[in-house]
Design an enzyme around this catalytic site. Structure first.
Site, PDB file in Angstrom:
ATOM      1  N   LYS A 114     116.118  40.464  81.749  1.00  0.00           N
ATOM      2  CA  LYS A 114     115.847  39.215  81.025  1.00  0.00           C
ATOM      3  C   LYS A 114     116.271  38.063  81.919  1.00  0.00           C
ATOM      4  O   LYS A 114     117.153  38.222  82.766  1.00  0.00           O
ATOM      5  CB  LYS A 114     116.639  39.157  79.709  1.00  0.00           C
ATOM      6  CG  LYS A 114     116.027  38.224  78.691  1.00  0.00           C
ATOM      7  CD  LYS A 114     114.850  38.906  77.991  1.00  0.00           C
ATOM      8  CE  LYS A 114     114.190  38.002  76.972  1.00  0.00           C
ATOM      9  NZ  LYS A 114     113.220  38.767  76.173  1.00  0.00           N
TER      10      LYS A 114
HETATM   11  P1  NAD Z   1     108.401  30.860  70.326  1.00  0.00           P
HETATM   12  O1  NAD Z   1     109.179  29.896  71.118  1.00  0.00           O
HETATM   13  O2  NAD Z   1     106.922  30.994  70.545  1.00  0.00           O
HETATM   14  O3  NAD Z   1     108.595  30.575  68.736  1.00  0.00           O
HETATM   15  C1  NAD Z   1     109.829  30.507  68.106  1.00  0.00           C
HETATM   16  C2  NAD Z   1     109.581  30.015  66.675  1.00  0.00           C
HETATM   17  O4  NAD Z   1     110.794  30.084  65.934  1.00  0.00           O
HETATM   18  C3  NAD Z   1     109.109  28.567  66.588  1.00  0.00           C
HETATM   19  O5  NAD Z   1     108.157  28.451  65.533  1.00  0.00           O
HETATM   20  C4  NAD Z   1     110.390  27.803  66.218  1.00  0.00           C
HETATM   21  O6  NAD Z   1     110.121  26.589  65.546  1.00  0.00           O
HETATM   22  C5  NAD Z   1     111.027  28.815  65.313  1.00  0.00           C
HETATM   23  N1  NAD Z   1     112.475  28.657  65.149  1.00  0.00           N
HETATM   24  C6  NAD Z   1     113.399  28.389  66.087  1.00  0.00           C
HETATM   25  N2  NAD Z   1     114.616  28.340  65.521  1.00  0.00           N
HETATM   26  C7  NAD Z   1     114.437  28.606  64.202  1.00  0.00           C
HETATM   27  C8  NAD Z   1     115.292  28.704  63.084  1.00  0.00           C
HETATM   28  N3  NAD Z   1     116.610  28.507  63.210  1.00  0.00           N
HETATM   29  N4  NAD Z   1     114.767  28.996  61.883  1.00  0.00           N
HETATM   30  C9  NAD Z   1     113.439  29.197  61.747  1.00  0.00           C
HETATM   31  N5  NAD Z   1     112.570  29.114  62.768  1.00  0.00           N
HETATM   32  C10 NAD Z   1     113.065  28.813  63.969  1.00  0.00           C
HETATM   33  O7  NAD Z   1     109.135  32.273  70.537  1.00  0.00           O
HETATM   34  P2  NAD Z   1     108.512  33.708  70.356  1.00  0.00           P
HETATM   35  O8  NAD Z   1     107.950  34.160  71.655  1.00  0.00           O
HETATM   36  O9  NAD Z   1     107.690  33.756  69.121  1.00  0.00           O
HETATM   37  O10 NAD Z   1     109.843  34.563  70.152  1.00  0.00           O
HETATM   38  C11 NAD Z   1     110.493  34.658  68.884  1.00  0.00           C
HETATM   39  C12 NAD Z   1     111.453  35.819  68.925  1.00  0.00           C
HETATM   40  O11 NAD Z   1     110.729  37.022  69.223  1.00  0.00           O
HETATM   41  C13 NAD Z   1     112.553  35.740  69.979  1.00  0.00           C
HETATM   42  O12 NAD Z   1     113.701  36.416  69.487  1.00  0.00           O
HETATM   43  C14 NAD Z   1     111.966  36.542  71.139  1.00  0.00           C
HETATM   44  O13 NAD Z   1     112.961  37.050  72.026  1.00  0.00           O
HETATM   45  C15 NAD Z   1     111.285  37.659  70.377  1.00  0.00           C
HETATM   46  N6  NAD Z   1     110.245  38.363  71.101  1.00  0.00           N
HETATM   47  C16 NAD Z   1     109.187  37.706  71.635  1.00  0.00           C
HETATM   48  C17 NAD Z   1     108.189  38.421  72.282  1.00  0.00           C
HETATM   49  C18 NAD Z   1     106.952  37.747  72.824  1.00  0.00           C
HETATM   50  O14 NAD Z   1     106.037  38.476  73.277  1.00  0.00           O
HETATM   51  N7  NAD Z   1     106.837  36.429  72.791  1.00  0.00           N
HETATM   52  C19 NAD Z   1     108.286  39.804  72.422  1.00  0.00           C
HETATM   53  C20 NAD Z   1     109.386  40.460  71.840  1.00  0.00           C
HETATM   54  C21 NAD Z   1     110.342  39.724  71.172  1.00  0.00           C
END
Ligand code: NAD
Length: 426
Positions: A114
């Site tokens: 990461k």
């Molecule tokens: P992103 O930046 O695209 O979206 C994050 C979302 O969460 C946004 O809508 C933001 O407004 C919202 N958010 C932030 N803080 C918040 C809170 N306190 N309460 C409610 N909403 C909140 O990120 P993402 O890529 O969607 O990733 C989200 C999670 O999924 C992370 O934990 C990331 O590590 C995990 N993840 C992502 C992927 C991927 O392919 N993008 C893969 C596996 C895991």
């Protein structure tokens, strides 16, 4: 912003403590040599870099970035890059460790990594974001390659950021290397279906879980609440809606929306794409994020960030099933409360593995320079998610444990077995 170095005691923050506690809970079931368990518990390499970026005003500002390789026994390390002010070395350690288990659980030949930069990307212009990304990538050159470590998008980064990383690496080595990152735009070697893959995988897992642990309801009567409306949350909500499920609650950092009869998810996705927020859409009743977690529903999908479901709010959760789209959204204390309440939880390293599964497909396509159509990507993703779901469920039955512990047992065992076969060098 440059990060001051922590004292060793200060380094034990909750997200890393959560990852270690989950490991310790699972490893007790495996008869591992103490030394091997210690080896698997700690990151292999940690890299911290402080680097300059010229702002549009001409001023030079320093930033701190990290890259951690947790384990490389199964193959090159794989993991996202996060741009956020909350990034710190412990968070990156935890996320890299989860990547090791996630890749092993879904049987793809990667170790875990990461990376991240301490920055709020919304405060940078596009040109500043490009310069920051290119300099961070240049600093990572000794650590990344398609054979060694392959970055991908995570919170605060996107396909365009991956394109700049790919271009910087390619310019440095002198030829185009699409396989250096995944989650790229399609026109430079990205995979069809990668953008939707994590959210789609979350819902694919939920569908399998509902078969054995459902509530005897039709999809149209099964209500879902999704926290977070970024890549993972919006795609999960969109896919669930397209399958006929009733998505009754969604939220982003600005707050949430609720409609007991189901929200108009396509309209909300359009609104979010245009405005970058759910606030002011008037497409549902406004709720706070704290209220959202306690809404009446069948399934709760936390897809925002880590540490959202804790010992303080787990008791308020009314969902009977939790499917974790985010990494580490539930603390060990909350796990115990939810287990006591009989909530069936599909853990992050299983439920959100769709992203790394399709990243793996992207890397394979790039290395072979042979690209698949979207149906093939979705078909293979569905197979990988269902296979991993049932392998985890079987492990849960075999060891008499919850799904999180089962997923960790299965993953740790696979890495430990591979380590035993390879042997300890020298
Ligand atoms: P992103 O930046 O695209 O979206 C994050 C979302 O969460 C946004 O809508 C933001 O407004 C919202 N958010 C932030 N803080 C918040 C809170 N306190 N309460 C409610 N909403 C909140 O990120 P993402 O890529 O969607 O990733 C989200 C999670 O999924 C992370 O934990 C990331 O590590 C995990 N993840 C992502 C992927 C991927 O392919 N993008 C893969 C596996 C895991």
């Amino acid at each position: 912003m440059v990060v001051a170095y922590n004292t060793p005691q200060e380094k034990i923050t909750s997200v890393y403590a959560t990852a270690l506690a989950q490991f310790d809970r699972a490893v007790r079931y495996l008869n591992l040599d103490d030394g091997i368990a210690e080896f698997l518990r700690y990151p292999r390499r940690e890299f911290t870099v402080n680097f300059p970026v010229r702002r549009d005003t001409g001023k030079v500002e320093m930033f701190t970035g990290y890259r951690v390789h947790h384990n490389t026994v199964m193959g090159p390390s794989k993991g996202g890059v996060r741009y956020s002010l909350a990034v710190n070395i412990d968070e990156i350690r935890a996320l890299s460790m989860w990547m090791t288990w996630k890749c092993a659980l879904v049987n793809i030949p990667y170790g875990g990594a990461k990376g991240g930069v301490v920055v709020d990307p919304k405060t940078l212009s596009r040109n500043e974001l490009e310069r920051l990304t290119r300099r961070y990538t240049a600093e990572l050159i000794p650590l990344i390659s398609p054979k060694m470590d392959i970055p991908a998008p995570d919170m605060g980064t996107n396909p365009q950021v991956m394109a700049w990383m790919m271009d910087t690496y390619s310019m440095t080595v002198g030829y185009s290397v699409p396989a250096i990152v995944t989650g790229k735009p399609i026109n430079i070697g990205g995979s069809l279906g990668r953008n939707e893959a994590t959210g789609r995988g979350v819902i694919a897992c939920m569908v399998e879980a509902l078969k054995g642990h459902g509530f005897g309801k039709s999809s149209g009567d099964t209500s879902i609440v999704v926290q977070g409306f970024g890549n993972v949350g919006s795609n999960a909500a969109g896919f669930a809606h397209s399958l006929g499920f009733k998505v009754v609650g969604v939220s982003d950092v600005s707050g949430g929306l609720y409609n007991a009869n189901g929200l108009d998810i396509p309209a909300l996705r359009n609104y979010y794409a245009e405005t970058g927020t759910l606030a002011g859409s008037a497409l549902g009743d406004e709720v706070t994020n704290a209220e959202l977690l306690g809404l009446p529903c069948d399934v709760l999908a936390p897809c925002a960030m880590e540490g959202e479901i804790t010992g303080k709010n787990a008791n308020q959760i009314k969902a009977r099933m939790i499917v974790e789209g985010a990494n580490g959204p539930t603390t060990p204390e909350a796990d115990d409360i939810l287990n006591d309440k009989g909530v069936f939880l599909v853990p992050d390293i299983l439920a959100n593995a769709g992203g790394v599964v399709v990243s793996y497909f992207e890397w394979v396509q790039d290395l072979q320079a042979f690209f698949w159509d979207q149906e093939e990507v979705y078909r293979q993703l569905q197979r990988a998610m269902a296979r991993s779901y049932y392998a985890t469920e079987q492990t849960a039955e075999e060891y008499g444990v919850d799904m999180r512990t089962a997923a960790q047992i299965l993953a740790i065992k696979r890495v430990a077995d591979a380590l035993e076969t390879r042997g300890i060098y020298p």
